[in-house]
Motif scaffolding. Structure first.
Motif, short mmCIF file in Angstrom:
data_model
loop_
_atom_site.label_atom_id
_atom_site.label_comp_id
_atom_site.label_asym_id
_atom_site.label_seq_id
_atom_site.Cartn_x
_atom_site.Cartn_y
_atom_site.Cartn_z
N GLY A 70 -4.51 6.40 -1.70
CA GLY A 70 -3.19 6.94 -1.43
C GLY A 70 -3.28 8.09 -0.45
N CYS B 21 0.82 -1.22 0.00
CA CYS B 21 0.00 0.00 0.00
C CYS B 21 0.85 1.26 0.00
CB CYS B 21 -0.91 0.03 1.23
SG CYS B 21 -2.30 -1.11 1.14
N GLY B 22 2.16 1.12 0.11
CA GLY B 22 3.03 2.29 0.15
C GLY B 22 3.09 2.95 1.50
N LEU B 23 2.61 2.26 2.54
CA LEU B 23 2.59 2.84 3.88
C LEU B 23 3.88 2.58 4.65
CD1 LEU B 23 -1.07 1.81 4.80
CD2 LEU B 23 -0.26 4.11 4.22
N THR C 28 1.26 2.27 -6.57
CA THR C 28 0.93 0.96 -5.99
C THR C 28 -0.14 0.30 -6.86
OG1 THR C 28 -0.91 1.75 -4.62
CG2 THR C 28 1.32 1.91 -3.68
N ARG D 150 6.44 5.17 6.21
CA ARG D 150 6.81 6.15 5.18
C ARG D 150 6.49 7.57 5.64
NH1 ARG D 150 7.79 5.92 -0.18
NH2 ARG D 150 7.32 3.68 -0.17
N SER E 129 2.09 9.19 -1.67
CA SER E 129 2.21 7.73 -1.76
C SER E 129 2.91 7.37 -3.06
CB SER E 129 0.82 7.09 -1.75
OG SER E 129 0.21 7.19 -0.49
#
Length: 621
Positions: free
Chosen positions: A214, A179-181, A233, A196, A230
């Motif tokens: 995002g 999820c880009g977290l 993803t 992040r 973000s």
């Protein structure tokens, strides 16, 4: 077989729902929707609506509701996959092949939406907590109240490496990374992933269905980057999504307009002023995919960018990127904010009224690009004006819709020549009536009409300014070969009298034809050249030129020949301007103006250079 949500969303986006339903139900236009008697129950008064922008139908009588796939399955009785295949074929899409991993991908994507929703909830909770005091103070300074915080789902990421990771550990690191977290250090697999977003105001980015895909994180103090977005993803493609589109879409239908601003806080600022139909790109210039999204909601979105150099550049980038995609129902308009202000500043200083005052008169794209190109460079010399002209022609040529392209070109050329005429008096002799308007006028159906003045004076003027017989015959013959140049160079050709009567007459006939048919080409000019009088003139100008120009040479490359003819016409126009300027300099010298001596010398050198450049295009018989 399981199809991914992403594939189905794209299929719905590429399908015009009314086109699917109209063969089976008689639809009537009702504003931005369609209405009909419901095909799922008997009724006499239409209560069935079709919304192409939202991609669904709904019956207020029986409650039937669905998308294009649902209509084919419920109305026509098609199996789900058959309905999908039929719609995909019409949309030019390939249905993914059966793959055991498809179900896993679909389930994974659905799970990631859950992860993002949980992350947004956690960030919102932190904003209300002890660690969120600084973020709350920031919101208060920006005038972002509790209502806006809730509407936009704004939260806060504490300045801790593992705050979110620990709070959402039930989802596992892999999903949080997907999820880009979380950030995973690839070169150090033993090192644990870390958050992040840290120490930032968190602004969730949602898709059209309102799902968080995002985040944009705004730093609270000093530091870079100011905004951290973000990464790309499975859920978030920043070039294919727009911030606040889930709320702005419905609001734009009510407001009958859609506003595009530069950033997240600009959207929030306008919302604070009661303007809710605003979206923003996700920290990048507008992309082609984002433009498509905008045009689904409004045929002419208003770009409202900051009143500084960066805002101006962003507006022009958007305008030029949109050119190939323009159409009768697809354009852009522009509002330029006061220098140094953004939408938030405008709301602070004048409230909604200040913003509305600007939005009442947006600038059309055709005007915005013209103003930019006109003002981007000086226009003191023929070369600089030629540069402006070419830039405008290139912009018009970028428009794929040929009819619209021609209209843009005509509009810009009319403005260019009007501007050029206004510039010319500074270069004309003051004691003589030599302005373009006084030499003559371009009249529809008549061509270049000379002024009413004594014949002897007119003869002297033509003898001094006209194109010589040999060159005139060559150019007239070249125009018959490349008639598409006539409309492009109409004003300049009209201002260049040909000393040879036959060449002048042929030029006038071709100019008149181009005036009535701007898209004149080789096929369209054939009937004109076949007319007895025109054929006779063409035959006459083609005989015994004495000089063969590169554009008249047999066997030459057509593209190069056309470019050479265009160059010769424009060089002759520049030569004529220099001749007028030299006469003015001579007059000033007679009055004792010392600066005119240097000006005369400069113009003489320029004239010699033009003569050499013209010689490059001719060879002796």
């Amino acid at each position: 077989m399981t199809l991914s949500p992403a594939f189905l969303d794209e299929l719905r986006a590429r399908t015009t729902l009314s086109a699917v339903i109209s063969p089976h139900v008689k639809l009537l236009r009702a504003g931005r929707e369609w209405k009909a008697c419901c095909p799922f129950h008997n009724e006499k008064t239409p209560s069935f609506t079709v919304n192409d922008e939202k991609h669904f139908y709904h019956c207020f009588g029986c409650g039937a509701h669905g998308d294009a796939i649902r209509f084919l399955t419920d109305n026509r009785g098609l199996p789900f996959m058959d309905a999908v295949k039929e719609l995909a074929a019409a949309a030019g899409m390939e249905v993914p092949a059966a793959d055991p991993r498809s179900r896993e991908r679909a389930e994974r994507q659905a799970t990631l939406h859950d992860v993002m929703a949980d992350a947004q909830t956690w960030f919102a909770e932190q904003l209300d907590g002890i660690e969120g005091a600084e973020a709350r103070a920031y919101c208060q300074r920006r005038g972002i109240g509790a209502g806006a915080i809730k509407r936009f789902g704004i939260g806060f990421a504490p300045d801790r490496r593992n705050g979110l990771r620990k709070a959402l550990e039930r989802h596992g690191d892999d999903k949080l990374v997907d999820c880009g977290l979380l950030i995973r250090v690839e070169d150090e697999p033993k090192k644990e992933p870390y958050d992040r977003f840290r120490g930032r105001l968190m602004i969730p980015i949602r898709d059209q269905r309102g799902r968080v895909i995002g985040f944009g994180g705004r730093i609270l103090g000093q530091g870079e980057p100011k905004y951290l977005n973000s990464p790309e993803t499975v859920l978030f493609d920043k070039g294919s999504s727009l911030y606040n589109i889930d709320r702005a879409g419905p609001a734009s239908r009510q407001a009958k307009r859609l506003i595009v601003v530069e950033g997240y806080m600009d959207v929030v600022g306008l919302d604070r002023g009661g303007i809710t139909e605003a979206v923003a790109p996700n920290g990048t210039a507008l992309t082609e995919r984002q433009l498509e999204l905008l045009w689904r909601l409004d045929p002419s979105p208003i770009l409202c960018f900051d009143g500084d150099s960066a805002g101006s550049k962003a507006a022009i980038r958007a305008a030029t990127r949109a050119l190939p995609m323009l159409g009768p129902e697809r354009t852009l308009s522009f509002v330029t904010l006061p220098d140094g202000q953004d939408p938030d500043d405008l709301v602070n200083s004048g409230g909604r009224d200040a913003v509305e005052a600007l939005l009442q008169t947006p600038e059309p794209l055709v005007d915005r690009l013209w103003r930019h190109e006109r003002d981007s460079t000086p226009l003191a010399t023929p070369e600089q004006r030629a540069g402006l002209k070419q830039r405008l022609i290139d912009h018009a040529a970028a428009i794929a819709d040929r009819s619209l392209s021609q209209l843009y070109r005509d509009e810009w050329m009319e403005r260019f020549y009007a501007l050029n005429r206004r510039e010319r008096p500074a270069f004309e002799p003051r004691g003589q009536q030599q302005s373009f308007q006084r030499r003559g006028t371009w009249v529809r159906g008549k061509g270049f009409v000379p002024p009413e003045k004594p014949l002897e004076e007119a003869t002297r003027t033509i003898a001094r300014d006209s194109v010589g017989p040999i060159e005139a015959r060559a150019i007239a013959a070249g125009l018959a070969t490349f008639p598409d140049l006539i409309a492009e160079e109409a004003e300049l050709l009209a201002a260049l009298p040909f000393a040879d009567p036959a060449a002048e007459a042929l030029k006038q006939r071709l100019l008149d034809a181009a005036l009535h048919q701007p898209s004149l080409d080789s096929q369209a000019v054939k009937p004109i050249l076949a007319e007895a009088r025109t054929a006779s003139l063409l035959s006459e100008v083609q005989r015994g030129t004495g000089v063969v120009f590169s554009f008249n040479r047999g066997g030459a490359d057509p593209a190069k020949s056309r470019a050479d003819l265009k160059a010769v016409i424009e060089l002759l126009g520049a030569k004529r301007e220099i001749a007028s300027a030299m006469l003015e300099a001579q007059r000033r010298m007679g009055e004792g103006d010392e600066a005119a001596v240097a000006e005369q010398h400069r113009l003489r050198l320029a004239a010699e250079d033009l003569t050499k450049r013209l010689a490059d295009f001719s060879i002796s018989d």
